[in-house]
Design an enzyme around this catalytic site. Sequence first.
Site, mmCIF file in Angstrom:
data_model
loop_
_atom_site.group_PDB
_atom_site.id
_atom_site.type_symbol
_atom_site.label_atom_id
_atom_site.label_comp_id
_atom_site.label_asym_id
_atom_site.label_seq_id
_atom_site.Cartn_x
_atom_site.Cartn_y
_atom_site.Cartn_z
ATOM 1 N N GLU A 1 0.767 -1.373 -0.484
ATOM 2 C CA GLU A 1 -0.419 0.090 -0.159
ATOM 3 C C GLU A 1 0.649 1.379 0.026
ATOM 4 O O GLU A 1 1.210 2.211 -0.546
ATOM 5 C CB GLU A 1 -1.058 0.172 1.552
ATOM 6 C CG GLU A 1 -2.289 -1.643 0.850
ATOM 7 C CD GLU A 1 -3.042 -0.540 -0.053
ATOM 8 O OE1 GLU A 1 -2.434 -0.636 -1.059
ATOM 9 O OE2 GLU A 1 -4.391 -0.111 0.417
ATOM 10 N N THR B 1 -4.972 7.221 -5.311
ATOM 11 C CA THR B 1 -5.106 7.013 -3.865
ATOM 12 C C THR B 1 -4.293 8.745 -3.802
ATOM 13 O O THR B 1 -4.379 9.493 -2.771
ATOM 14 C CB THR B 1 -4.900 5.914 -3.423
ATOM 15 O OG1 THR B 1 -5.657 4.739 -3.537
ATOM 16 C CG2 THR B 1 -4.933 6.547 -1.695
HETATM 17 N N1 HSE Z 1 -7.771 5.359 3.696
HETATM 18 C C1 HSE Z 1 -7.079 5.520 2.248
HETATM 19 C C2 HSE Z 1 -7.730 6.501 1.468
HETATM 20 C C3 HSE Z 1 -7.844 4.059 1.324
HETATM 21 O O1 HSE Z 1 -8.867 7.029 1.832
HETATM 22 O O2 HSE Z 1 -7.199 7.197 0.654
HETATM 23 C C4 HSE Z 1 -6.965 4.176 -0.116
HETATM 24 O O3 HSE Z 1 -7.649 3.358 -0.699
#
Ligand code: HSE
Length: 309
Positions: free
Chosen positions: A128, A181
């Site tokens: 991630e 993201t």
């Molecule tokens: N919590 C993260 C965001 C999830 O909202 O940036 C990304 O998939």
Amino acid sequence: MNEIKIFCPASVANVSCGFDVLGFCLDQVGDEMIIRKTDKKGIHILKIEGQDLPLETHKNVAGVAALALLEEHEAPCGFEIEIYKKIKAGSGIGSSAASSAGAVFGINELLGRPFTNKELIKFAMKGEELASGSAHADNVSPVLLGGFTLVRSAKQADVIALPSPSELYATVLHPKIELKTSDARAVLKKNILLEKAIEQWGNLAALVSGLYSEDYELIGRSLVDVVIEPHRSALIPGFKNLKEAAIQNGALGSGISGSGPSIFALSKGENTAQIVGKSMSKEFKSLDIDFEIHISKINPKGIHIISSK
Ligand code: HSE
């Protein structure tokens, strides 16, 4: 066991009030991966179908997560990985999480499970981090543990599995456009007002309480995001109308799935989730953007083995 084929499910992170801490796992929507032992040490990504993603181990989220695991647990062999992507990158339903979690889950199984699924979270988070620049655990946790999960501390990989009320269904509309993201994080403010923080943690705590007590009304009232949604919704075509359509047609609540552009709604019962899906489709059709709809029970199982040999 020398080879394993696994199902790596999609997931919805944030769930409105739980930015970076709350998530749930979807059923049926997901990638497949094949992982096999090989004499050649290290991680070798042989094939990726369905997406144009790097095969180089250090540039691929699955590769980076796998390397993090091998750093902590020396393996007597190497591993080959094949990834069959069904979840589009930048879709907001945990594409990088599925691959990161898949790699560490598969290798862990082939090694005879030196780690629990919970312990695998910290390795999957490395994927991630590569994908978005932030090591959040709110997608990889529900993938690895199933159901709803709450990340108390990402730094300590301290994650709690939460119950999912049996009649809770998700509707997810995925517009076929990419929203990275990292870009969706770049629009966020570093500071928030205390009054907004109070509202947000009130809703988050109430949502968790609603999951435990199977109080659908409380779940609905708590699906409110006063911190993130106001900034990110501008990045998502038709967001306001879609959310309204979902709620008017019986959804308990609706919001941005992860960092978007997918939009989720939660409903009591599959029938309502289907009606909500139809109303969202109808609303979105006017925008002339391709999309798909997923109706899914909250998946209690998470990642799992399809076959092995
Ligand atoms: N919590 C993260 C965001 C999830 O909202 O940036 C990304 O998939």
